[in-house]
Design a protein around this motif. Structure first.
Motif, PDB file in Angstrom:
ATOM      1  N   TYR A 255      39.623  41.177  49.316  1.00 47.72           N
ATOM      2  CA  TYR A 255      39.840  42.934  48.158  1.00 47.72           C
ATOM      3  C   TYR A 255      39.390  44.032  49.105  1.00 47.72           C
ATOM      4  O   TYR A 255      38.426  44.073  49.408  1.00 47.72           O
TER       5      TYR A 255
ATOM      6  N   ARG B 293      44.490  42.593  42.397  1.00 48.01           N
ATOM      7  CA  ARG B 293      43.759  41.217  41.591  1.00 48.01           C
ATOM      8  C   ARG B 293      45.270  40.574  40.711  1.00 48.01           C
ATOM      9  O   ARG B 293      44.293  39.751  40.007  1.00 48.01           O
TER      10      ARG B 293
ATOM     11  N   TYR C 132      46.224  37.620  40.790  1.00 53.67           N
ATOM     12  CA  TYR C 132      46.659  36.566  42.266  1.00 53.67           C
ATOM     13  C   TYR C 132      47.598  35.823  42.008  1.00 53.67           C
ATOM     14  O   TYR C 132      48.017  35.314  43.119  1.00 53.67           O
TER      15      TYR C 132
ATOM     16  N   THR D 161      49.732  38.052  43.815  1.00 51.67           N
ATOM     17  CA  THR D 161      49.622  38.089  45.758  1.00 51.67           C
ATOM     18  C   THR D 161      50.099  36.546  46.725  1.00 51.67           C
ATOM     19  O   THR D 161      50.920  36.941  47.673  1.00 51.67           O
TER      20      THR D 161
ATOM     21  N   THR E   3      41.326  33.543  46.615  1.00 52.85           N
ATOM     22  CA  THR E   3      41.428  33.267  45.784  1.00 52.85           C
ATOM     23  C   THR E   3      43.141  33.479  45.617  1.00 52.85           C
ATOM     24  O   THR E   3      43.604  32.706  44.556  1.00 52.85           O
ATOM     25  N   THR E   4      43.441  34.372  46.124  1.00 57.03           N
ATOM     26  CA  THR E   4      44.633  34.528  46.938  1.00 57.03           C
ATOM     27  C   THR E   4      45.582  33.222  46.953  1.00 57.03           C
ATOM     28  O   THR E   4      46.738  32.035  46.367  1.00 57.03           O
TER      29      THR E   4
ATOM     30  N   ASN F  33      45.617  30.042  44.457  1.00 54.44           N
ATOM     31  CA  ASN F  33      46.756  30.329  43.272  1.00 54.44           C
ATOM     32  C   ASN F  33      48.366  29.950  44.323  1.00 54.44           C
ATOM     33  O   ASN F  33      49.066  30.059  42.916  1.00 54.44           O
TER      34      ASN F  33
ATOM     35  N   ASN G  23      40.442  33.326  36.076  1.00 51.94           N
ATOM     36  CA  ASN G  23      40.828  32.329  36.794  1.00 51.94           C
ATOM     37  C   ASN G  23      41.063  30.640  37.389  1.00 51.94           C
ATOM     38  O   ASN G  23      41.618  30.030  37.884  1.00 51.94           O
TER      39      ASN G  23
END
Length: 284
Positions: A49, A109, A111, A114, A144-145, A148, A199
């Motif tokens: 981030y 954010r 995801y 992204t 996290t991206t 996902n 998430n």
């Protein structure tokens, strides 16, 4: 006559130096080839981030200097998801190429969005170089991206296979000061977090989609100051990756980095991390 002789000797000296340099470089390449696996598999790096490709450079530079990788190219992603590839690219004989992903919208954010961008980058490189598998390294929220992306069957359609994943300081189940708190979140006996972010709940519903052929290395930090964190991501959040994939992936290993150099942003500039990453991705 003496002048000509001097020129000849000087020229011969230059040739000798060049020859010695070539021999030395060939020797270095041979030693690297003996130490590291040499394949056409690319490795993608994704920052966290509010960051950029600069957060990836310590790791990519270390891999090249060690002889484990051959070159670095960059994939810039605009705020609307357009991918622009920079650098000379790589040829058929290039081994262990590296791709630094640079997101212009580095505070997004969403995801799901992204994750689509990650797909676009990999496919853009695959269209040029036709690889069947790839490695992926992410720092902080970049993980996290990636989760996902890799757990979404729709985004995996037509993709090359994930070979190895390195998670560094992954905020899988929250970030301190945002949706996690020091000493608040803990892992249960089965590895499941006691408290779940929205998430993470979503990722649990998709965890059966994680690719079984993938090998995973999860590196996280502990400042050893009582916070049970790297200052930004709690140990519980970073280790919560295990509950999502370790009964699904081919292998799963965790490494804890301790002390001041285990601080969240310092981890991607940590020589110890570099060694673990290089050995995991390319070591024989």
């Amino acid at each position: 006559m003496k002048g000509k002789l001097k020129v000849i000797l000087e020229f011969g000296g230059v040739i000798l130096v060049v020859a010695l340099v070539v021999i030395f470089l060939q020797s270095c390449r041979s030693r690297a080839a003996a130490k590291y696996r040499q394949t056409a598999t690319p490795t993608f790096f994704l920052h966290g981030y509010s960051s950029s490709y600069r957060a990836e450079q310590q790791m990519t530079d270390s891999a090249v200097k060690a002889g484990a990788a051959s070159l670095v190219v960059r994939a810039n992603v605009s705020a609307n998801g357009k991918v622009t590839l920079t650098g000379s690219g790589w040829g058929k004989k290039t081994r262990n190429p590296l791709v630094e992903i640079n997101l212009a919208a580095n505070r997004n954010r969403n995801y799901q969005t992204t994750a689509v961008w990650v797909r676009k980058v990999i496919l853009a490189e695959e269209k040029l170089h036709h690889f069947k598998e790839y490695n992926f390294v992410a720092h902080s929220m970049g993980n996290t991206t990636f989760m996902n992306f890799i757990l979404n069957p729709k985004l995996q359609a037509g993709m090359p296979k994930l070979a190895k994943q390195v998670a560094l300081a992954g905020s899988f189940n929250g970030v301190l000061g945002l949706n996690d708190h020091v000493n608040w979140n803990k892992l249960l006996a089965n590895g499941r977090p006691e408290h779940l972010t929205d998430n993470y709940r979503y990722l649990i519903t998709k965890r059966q989609n994680y690719p079984q052929q993938a090998e995973v290395l999860n590196i996280y930090g502990d400042l050893e100051n009582g916070s049970n964190s790297d200052g930004r991501v709690s140990i519980a959040s970073a280790r919560s990756l295990g509950y999502l994939i370790k009964n699904r992936s081919k292998s799963y290993h965790e490494i804890k980095i301790k002390g001041k150099k285990a601080q969240h942003s310092a981890l991607h500039n940590n020589r110890q991390v570099d060694r673990y990453l290089i050995n995991f991705l390319w070591g024989k």
